[in-house]
Design an enzyme around this catalytic site. Structure first.
Site, short mmCIF file in Angstrom:
data_model
loop_
_atom_site.label_atom_id
_atom_site.label_comp_id
_atom_site.label_asym_id
_atom_site.label_seq_id
_atom_site.Cartn_x
_atom_site.Cartn_y
_atom_site.Cartn_z
N ARG A 53 0.84 -1.21 0.00
CA ARG A 53 0.00 0.00 0.00
C ARG A 53 0.87 1.25 0.00
O ARG A 53 2.02 1.24 0.43
CB ARG A 53 -0.98 -0.02 1.16
CG ARG A 53 -0.37 -0.03 2.51
CD ARG A 53 -1.46 -0.20 3.56
NE ARG A 53 -0.96 -0.87 4.75
CZ ARG A 53 -1.74 -1.38 5.68
NH1 ARG A 53 -3.04 -1.33 5.56
NH2 ARG A 53 -1.22 -1.96 6.74
N GLU A 64 -3.09 5.89 4.19
CA GLU A 64 -2.69 4.88 3.20
C GLU A 64 -3.76 4.71 2.12
O GLU A 64 -4.96 4.82 2.39
CB GLU A 64 -2.48 3.54 3.90
CG GLU A 64 -1.37 3.59 4.91
CD GLU A 64 -1.40 2.41 5.89
OE1 GLU A 64 -0.32 1.96 6.27
OE2 GLU A 64 -2.49 1.95 6.27
N ASP A 235 1.43 -2.75 12.37
CA ASP A 235 1.05 -2.71 10.95
C ASP A 235 1.63 -1.50 10.25
O ASP A 235 1.06 -0.99 9.30
CB ASP A 235 -0.49 -2.73 10.83
CG ASP A 235 -1.14 -1.55 11.55
OD1 ASP A 235 -0.44 -0.78 12.22
OD2 ASP A 235 -2.37 -1.38 11.42
P1 NAD Z 1 -7.86 1.57 19.48
O1 NAD Z 1 -7.03 2.78 19.68
O2 NAD Z 1 -9.34 1.71 19.44
O3 NAD Z 1 -7.51 0.47 20.58
C1 NAD Z 1 -6.20 0.12 20.94
C2 NAD Z 1 -6.17 -0.32 22.39
O4 NAD Z 1 -4.83 -0.77 22.69
C3 NAD Z 1 -6.48 0.81 23.37
O5 NAD Z 1 -7.58 0.45 24.19
C4 NAD Z 1 -5.18 0.96 24.18
O6 NAD Z 1 -5.40 1.32 25.54
C5 NAD Z 1 -4.58 -0.43 24.04
N1 NAD Z 1 -3.14 -0.50 24.29
C6 NAD Z 1 -2.16 0.34 23.87
N2 NAD Z 1 -0.96 -0.09 24.34
C7 NAD Z 1 -1.19 -1.22 25.04
C8 NAD Z 1 -0.35 -2.12 25.77
N3 NAD Z 1 0.95 -1.92 25.87
N4 NAD Z 1 -0.91 -3.20 26.36
C9 NAD Z 1 -2.27 -3.40 26.29
N5 NAD Z 1 -3.10 -2.57 25.64
C10 NAD Z 1 -2.58 -1.49 25.02
O7 NAD Z 1 -7.33 0.93 18.11
P2 NAD Z 1 -8.05 -0.16 17.18
O8 NAD Z 1 -8.88 0.48 16.14
O9 NAD Z 1 -8.66 -1.23 18.04
O10 NAD Z 1 -6.78 -0.76 16.43
C11 NAD Z 1 -5.83 -1.51 17.14
C12 NAD Z 1 -4.61 -1.71 16.29
O11 NAD Z 1 -4.91 -2.56 15.18
C13 NAD Z 1 -4.04 -0.42 15.70
O12 NAD Z 1 -2.65 -0.44 15.86
C14 NAD Z 1 -4.43 -0.49 14.24
O13 NAD Z 1 -3.53 0.20 13.42
C15 NAD Z 1 -4.38 -1.99 14.00
N6 NAD Z 1 -5.17 -2.48 12.89
C16 NAD Z 1 -4.63 -3.44 12.12
C17 NAD Z 1 -5.37 -3.97 11.08
C18 NAD Z 1 -4.81 -5.08 10.26
O14 NAD Z 1 -5.39 -5.44 9.24
N7 NAD Z 1 -3.73 -5.69 10.67
C19 NAD Z 1 -6.65 -3.47 10.79
C20 NAD Z 1 -7.19 -2.50 11.63
C21 NAD Z 1 -6.45 -2.00 12.69
#
Ligand code: NAD
Length: 353
Positions: A53, A64, A235
């Site tokens: 991407r 992205e 990611d």
């Molecule tokens: P979000 O911000 O809603 O939730 C993330 C949570 O992680 C928060 O509640 C935060 O308190 C917690 N957190 C942060 N550091 C932590 C730690 N050290 N230990 C435990 N918990 C911790 O975000 P989201 O929308 O749920 O997305 C989560 C992640 O997934 C993001 O990094 C996002 O970029 C990624 N993501 C990846 C894909 C994929 O296809 N791989 C798709 C969507 C999102």
């Protein structure tokens, strides 16, 4: 309402329509049907245009574009990732996407994809686990209980048969909300006070945290033999969740290696470190799990074909549900080359009014 017959009208699925669509279909049915479409598209992986991407990075996050085509349809998603957004009342991840007809280049669907991304990410994770986790997996730890977490839980219930959840987040209110939202959905739920406690006895560990740094959400001693790791939160360059030593003990499966080497957990490894492509497992070209003691790792970053599948699935539901509006997105002069004349006719009409 039927799907639009006027080719110049583009169906638009708003956030409200997406929510109604998910609720009408039923979220677990939606996830299961979407997973089947993703599997179909992964089986014909070689037909697709593929590119890592296109990312525009900043100190705060990333924006992205994710394009792909199977030669008949073209799709792309616009998506951001801004971990600090939640402190300002915004989502970490938001998205929208387009599906187009390769034959004439006209868009056939414009859709919200914030909810759809959570659904497709969860469906993709569950598909990977279906092929890689131990067959009798029942317990999953979810570390990071933010926006994606409930979707992950429900996909793993519907597709893998997970019935016990062990939740942990550095913010206890996130764990509390996740547990509350999932109450009555058929899980035994334990809220934990550390990631160490959360992974105890888990067959599958999902890490889905958001923090723009090389984080160590899981250290090597926390991962025993036979565990499947679904690493979703790492990611982006400079944004990982697993200690490198876990990677060195795992059988690593990825979506599209040229993208995952930039964005995934494997950015911590040498550029030629051997990894396996998930599509080959889904297409039956290679085996998945090798033994009951193998640690399998799905190094998820999210790839364009999954979004293409999701848009394709949503479009297939429009006619029967009518959950869209017609969008006047494409100019449609009476004579195709008289674009300026259309403007003049509009001007004349406005003068008359
Ligand atoms: P979000 O911000 O809603 O939730 C993330 C949570 O992680 C928060 O509640 C935060 O308190 C917690 N957190 C942060 N550091 C932590 C730690 N050290 N230990 C435990 N918990 C911790 O975000 P989201 O929308 O749920 O997305 C989560 C992640 O997934 C993001 O990094 C996002 O970029 C990624 N993501 C990846 C894909 C994929 O296809 N791989 C798709 C969507 C999102």
């Amino acid at each position: 309402m039927t799907a639009p017959s006027n080719l110049n009208i583009v169906p638009f699925v708003s956030v409200d329509h997406m929510m109604r669509l998910v609720l009408k279909v039923g979220i677990e049915t939606f996830l299961t049907e979407l997973a089947a479409v993703i599997e179909d598209d992964f089986r014909r992986w070689e037909q697709f245009d593929k590119t890592p991407r296109i990312a525009s990075h900043s100190k705060e996050g990333v924006i992205e574009l994710m394009p792909t085509s199977d030669g008949t349809l073209y799709g792309f998603k616009y998506v951001n990732g801004h971990p600090k957004n939640t402190k300002e009342g915004r989502q970490t991840v938001t998205a929208f996407g387009v599906l187009s007809d390769v034959g004439n280049g006209y868009p056939m669907l414009l859709s919200e994809m914030t909810i759809l991304t959570a659904l497709r990410t969860a469906a993709m994770s569950a598909v990977a686990a279906k092929h890689l986790a131990r067959a009798n997996a029942k317990t999953m730890a979810i570390i990071g209980n933010g926006a994606q977490s409930e979707f992950q839980a429900l996909a793993f219930k519907a597709i893998v048969g997970i019935s016990e959840l062990r939740l942990y987040d550095i913010d206890p209110s996130a764990t509390e909300r996740c547990a509350r939202n999932l109450a009555g959905k058929g899980f035994a739920i334990k809220s934990c006070s550390s990631s160490q406690e959360a992974v105890e006895g888990a067959d599958i560990i999902t890490t889905v945290t958001a923090d723009k740094q090389y984080a160590t959400i899981l250290s090597d001693n926390m991962v025993g033999p036979g565990v499947h790791i679904n690493a979703v939160g790492g990611d982006c360059p400079g944004k990982t969740e697993l200690h490198k030593d876990i990677l060195l003990r795992s059988d690593i499966f990825v979506e599209y290696p040229p993208q995952t080497r930039i964005e995934g957990e494997i950015q911590q490894l040498d550029a030629d470190y051997p990894v396996k492509e998930l599509w080959e497992v889904i297409a039956g070209k290679r085996g998945g799990r090798q033994s009951e003691r193998t640690i399998t790792l799905f190094d998820s970053v999210g790839f364009a074909i999954e979004d293409f599948s999701a848009l394709r699935y949503v479009r297939s539901k429009l006619q029967e549900t009518g959950l869209y509006i017609d969008l006047d997105l494409l100019a449609d002069p009476d004579e195709p080359r008289d674009l300026y004349g259309m403007l003049l006719r509009c001007e004349a009409k406005l003068r008359e009014a």
